[in-house]
Design a protein around this motif. Structure first.
Motif, PDB file in Angstrom:
ATOM      1  N   GLY A  84     -83.548 -25.834  16.673  1.00 42.00           N
ATOM      2  CA  GLY A  84     -84.603 -24.894  17.016  1.00 42.00           C
ATOM      3  C   GLY A  84     -85.593 -24.650  15.906  1.00 42.00           C
ATOM      4  N   THR A  85     -85.353 -25.208  14.727  1.00 41.21           N
ATOM      5  CA  THR A  85     -86.254 -24.990  13.602  1.00 41.21           C
ATOM      6  C   THR A  85     -87.611 -25.638  13.835  1.00 41.21           C
ATOM      7  OG1 THR A  85     -84.403 -24.869  12.044  1.00 41.21           O
ATOM      8  CG2 THR A  85     -86.580 -25.329  11.123  1.00 41.21           C
ATOM      9  N   ASN A  86     -87.623 -26.874  14.309  1.00 43.67           N
ATOM     10  CA  ASN A  86     -88.871 -27.586  14.553  1.00 43.67           C
ATOM     11  C   ASN A  86     -89.568 -27.115  15.824  1.00 43.67           C
ATOM     12  OD1 ASN A  86     -88.817 -29.396  12.281  1.00 43.67           O
ATOM     13  ND2 ASN A  86     -87.171 -30.501  13.312  1.00 43.67           N
ATOM     14  N   ASP A  87     -88.779 -26.738  16.814  1.00 45.14           N
ATOM     15  CA  ASP A  87     -89.311 -26.263  18.088  1.00 45.14           C
ATOM     16  C   ASP A  87     -88.208 -25.417  18.733  1.00 45.14           C
ATOM     17  OD1 ASP A  87     -90.086 -25.892  20.752  1.00 45.14           O
ATOM     18  OD2 ASP A  87     -91.109 -27.824  20.845  1.00 45.14           O
ATOM     19  N   PRO A  88     -88.488 -24.147  19.054  1.00 49.07           N
ATOM     20  CA  PRO A  88     -87.463 -23.283  19.649  1.00 49.07           C
ATOM     21  C   PRO A  88     -86.864 -23.856  20.929  1.00 49.07           C
ATOM     22  CG  PRO A  88     -89.356 -21.992  18.956  1.00 49.07           C
ATOM     23  CD  PRO A  88     -89.757 -23.430  18.829  1.00 49.07           C
ATOM     24  N   GLU A  89     -87.617 -24.725  21.608  1.00 50.55           N
ATOM     25  CA  GLU A  89     -87.111 -25.307  22.843  1.00 50.55           C
ATOM     26  C   GLU A  89     -86.156 -26.465  22.593  1.00 50.55           C
ATOM     27  OE1 GLU A  89     -90.156 -26.346  25.562  1.00 50.55           O
ATOM     28  OE2 GLU A  89     -91.229 -24.449  25.380  1.00 50.55           O
ATOM     29  N   ALA A  90     -86.137 -26.959  21.374  1.00 52.17           N
ATOM     30  CA  ALA A  90     -85.263 -28.084  21.039  1.00 52.17           C
ATOM     31  C   ALA A  90     -84.109 -27.576  20.190  1.00 52.17           C
ATOM     32  CB  ALA A  90     -86.046 -29.163  20.305  1.00 52.17           C
ATOM     33  N   ASP A  91     -83.033 -27.244  20.828  1.00 53.89           N
ATOM     34  CA  ASP A  91     -81.874 -26.709  20.107  1.00 53.89           C
ATOM     35  C   ASP A  91     -80.602 -27.039  20.863  1.00 53.89           C
ATOM     36  OD1 ASP A  91     -79.967 -25.368  18.694  1.00 53.89           O
ATOM     37  OD2 ASP A  91     -80.832 -23.363  18.955  1.00 53.89           O
ATOM     38  N   TRP A  92     -79.941 -28.087  20.449  1.00 56.64           N
ATOM     39  CA  TRP A  92     -78.628 -28.410  21.018  1.00 56.64           C
ATOM     40  C   TRP A  92     -77.527 -28.227  19.980  1.00 56.64           C
ATOM     41  CZ3 TRP A  92     -82.889 -31.642  21.260  1.00 56.64           C
ATOM     42  CH2 TRP A  92     -82.998 -32.637  20.292  1.00 56.64           C
ATOM     43  N   VAL A  93     -77.904 -27.736  18.789  1.00 52.82           N
ATOM     44  CA  VAL A  93     -76.917 -27.444  17.752  1.00 52.82           C
ATOM     45  C   VAL A  93     -76.289 -26.069  17.972  1.00 52.82           C
ATOM     46  CG1 VAL A  93     -76.616 -26.940  15.293  1.00 52.82           C
ATOM     47  CG2 VAL A  93     -77.893 -28.966  16.001  1.00 52.82           C
ATOM     48  N   THR A  94     -77.111 -25.058  18.215  1.00 55.08           N
ATOM     49  CA  THR A  94     -76.590 -23.690  18.380  1.00 55.08           C
ATOM     50  C   THR A  94     -75.559 -23.590  19.492  1.00 55.08           C
ATOM     51  OG1 THR A  94     -78.657 -22.754  17.516  1.00 55.08           O
ATOM     52  CG2 THR A  94     -77.218 -21.293  18.783  1.00 55.08           C
ATOM     53  N   PRO A  95     -75.826 -24.116  20.696  1.00 49.06           N
ATOM     54  CA  PRO A  95     -74.793 -24.041  21.732  1.00 49.06           C
ATOM     55  C   PRO A  95     -73.522 -24.817  21.376  1.00 49.06           C
ATOM     56  CG  PRO A  95     -76.695 -25.303  22.499  1.00 49.06           C
ATOM     57  CD  PRO A  95     -77.099 -24.638  21.241  1.00 49.06           C
ATOM     58  N   PHE A  96     -73.676 -25.903  20.604  1.00 49.40           N
ATOM     59  CA  PHE A  96     -72.489 -26.637  20.149  1.00 49.40           C
ATOM     60  C   PHE A  96     -71.660 -25.761  19.224  1.00 49.40           C
ATOM     61  CE2 PHE A  96     -70.611 -29.138  16.643  1.00 49.40           C
ATOM     62  CZ  PHE A  96     -69.683 -29.882  17.352  1.00 49.40           C
ATOM     63  N   GLU A  97     -72.325 -25.100  18.294  1.00 45.73           N
ATOM     64  CA  GLU A  97     -71.616 -24.234  17.354  1.00 45.73           C
ATOM     65  C   GLU A  97     -70.924 -23.095  18.085  1.00 45.73           C
ATOM     66  OE1 GLU A  97     -74.373 -24.800  13.341  1.00 45.73           O
ATOM     67  OE2 GLU A  97     -74.886 -23.224  14.802  1.00 45.73           O
ATOM     68  N   GLU A  98     -71.595 -22.525  19.075  1.00 47.00           N
ATOM     69  CA  GLU A  98     -71.013 -21.410  19.826  1.00 47.00           C
ATOM     70  C   GLU A  98     -69.813 -21.861  20.648  1.00 47.00           C
ATOM     71  OE1 GLU A  98     -74.386 -20.118  22.040  1.00 47.00           O
ATOM     72  OE2 GLU A  98     -75.179 -18.856  20.407  1.00 47.00           O
ATOM     73  N   LYS A  99     -69.883 -23.064  21.189  1.00 48.61           N
ATOM     74  CA  LYS A  99     -68.802 -23.561  22.046  1.00 48.61           C
ATOM     75  C   LYS A  99     -67.584 -24.007  21.247  1.00 48.61           C
ATOM     76  CE  LYS A  99     -67.759 -27.061  25.560  1.00 48.61           C
ATOM     77  NZ  LYS A  99     -68.289 -28.169  26.395  1.00 48.61           N
ATOM     78  N   THR A 100     -67.814 -24.640  20.092  1.00 46.41           N
ATOM     79  CA  THR A 100     -66.711 -25.263  19.356  1.00 46.41           C
ATOM     80  C   THR A 100     -66.276 -24.500  18.112  1.00 46.41           C
ATOM     81  OG1 THR A 100     -68.187 -26.586  17.964  1.00 46.41           O
ATOM     82  CG2 THR A 100     -67.551 -27.513  20.105  1.00 46.41           C
ATOM     83  N   GLY A 101     -67.133 -23.632  17.588  1.00 49.56           N
ATOM     84  CA  GLY A 101     -66.833 -22.969  16.329  1.00 49.56           C
ATOM     85  C   GLY A 101     -67.080 -23.853  15.127  1.00 49.56           C
TER      86      GLY A 101
END
Length: 399
Positions: free
Chosen positions: A66-83
């Motif tokens: 989400g740093t480059n574009d708030p709409e492009a963020d597949w890292v945050t949900p990965f972190e939330e799902k897996t820890g």
């Protein structure tokens, strides 16, 4: 046509992006791979508890938070799902990736084919148990168990995506429309000073592929498996081409700019660059020449020294899940690896544009594979020219 958002951001900010998924090489730090005799490493048989962190090496645009574009963020949900908290080192070349993997500080890397066999041969990449990656079952069959991501039936990574190296030309300056790589080789003098070529030792394979079709007497089968005579012929062709090259490109936006200004009128490109150049108003088109083309496929490879292997496995499964693989493919501009991703792209025509489901198209693409002495075309009575000599020759070709 909806453009990759990565490049929209790049144009808006004026950033000059280094070559990414296609693995440019600056000729430094490359490992010499003579033959492919990897150490006897064993893939994991089961996963344990998440370690809470994963350290990745990646091409720009592959690990977006989400740093480059708030709409492009597949890292945050990965972190939330897996820890598993994601730390990413963006690399600018395949050689840099190889050097970084040797440090043992990283768990996984998005390696291109001009790096993957080096990582396998050196023992820096570990075999991967694909049974522990559920989404692997939906990967396009054309990406499974290939020369650049496996060895003797053992998978050494999880396919991420793929792309082809096409021939782009100015539709007003280059007539008739070319359908052969002869436009940048045998007929390049017609466009002297305005021919462009990809800046990497692996580009030698483009010359070899052209010679495979135009000089069958050389006996070239695999453009990444060249004996001394075949290699010499490819190098000589590129030396001749050099006199007509105005610029070797290793930057997306520089190639776009060169075609917009008319400094370049014909040369190698990628589908996403063609799309961006057209959107910028340049009169260009691109074609898969009759000889076929080289291409690239990136593979997530696990470090043999991974300190967080459980999180790394979770990441590899996540990045090729249908929704995420669709998102990253559109963001970057490449054909996704997961079959199901084509039903989830925001642009319904995206997979058609990038030929994702067209295996006949990919049958004509020779995907980058690290050249080694152990000839990849099956010849056992001769040694092929290894990558280290490709690096040396490329420096000499460019003068």
């Amino acid at each position: 046509m909806r453009l990759s958002r990565l490049f929209k951001v790049a144009v808006a900010t004026g950033a000059l992006l280094s070559v990414t998924a296609c693995g440019s090489s600056d000729g430094t730090g490359s490992s010499s791979v003579s033959g492919l005799n990897p150490p006897d490493l064993t893939a994991r048989t089961e996963l344990g508890e998440s370690e809470g962190q994963v350290n990745l090496i990646a091409w720009a645009g592959y690990v977006e938070d989400g740093t480059n574009d708030p709409e492009a963020d597949w890292v945050t949900p990965f972190e939330e799902k897996t820890g598993c908290q994601v730390e990413t080192k963006v690399a600018a070349s395949s050689d840099e990736m190889v050097k970084l993997m040797k440090t043992g500080r990283y768990d996984a890397v998005s390696a291109s084919g001009d790096a993957s066999l080096r990582l396998i041969a050196s023992g820096d990449a570990a075999p991967v148990n694909t049974d522990l990656v559920p989404n692997y079952q939906d990967v396009f069959i054309g990406l499974l168990q290939q020369d650049w991501n496996s060895y003797e039936g053992t998978a050494y990574g999880i396919p991420h995506g793929r792309g082809a190296n096409l021939l782009m030309y100015n539709t007003e300056k280059v007539k008739p429309a070319p359908d052969s790589w002869s436009a940048v080789f045998d007929e390049a003098s017609k466009y002297k000073g305005r021919v462009t070529a990809y800046d990497s030792p692996i580009y030698i394979a483009d010359a070899a592929l052209y010679l495979r079709e135009t000089q069958p007497g050389l006996g070239i089968d695999n453009p990444y498996a060249l004996d001394e005579n075949q290699f010499k012929a490819a190098v000589e062709l590129l030396e001749e081409q050099n006199a007509n090259v105005g610029e070797y490109w290793s930057d997306y936006l520089k190639e776009v700019s060169a075609f917009k200004s008319g400094d370049s009128v014909v040369g190698t490109t990628w589908e996403v660059i063609k799309n961006l150049t057209q959107a910028e108003g340049a009169k260009v088109d691109a074609v898969l020449p009759q000889e076929g083309a080289t291409g690239w496929s990136d593979t997530w490879m696990l470090s043999a020294k991974a300190k967080h292997p459980n999180c790394a496995y979770k990441w590899m499964d996540w990045i090729i899940s249908p929704e995420v693989n669709a998102e990253v493919a559109e963001w970057y501009g490449e054909a996704p690896a997961n079959v199901k991703s084509c039903d989830l792209t925001s642009d319904p025509a995206f997979c058609d544009t990038y030929h994702a489901t067209d295996e006949n198209f990919w049958a004509d693409i020779a995907v980058w594979t690290t050249p080694i002495e152990q000839c990849l075309d099956g010849r056992t009575d001769i040694k092929c020219v290894p990558y280290s000599k490709w690096v040396q020759a490329w420096t000499e070709i460019k003068g």
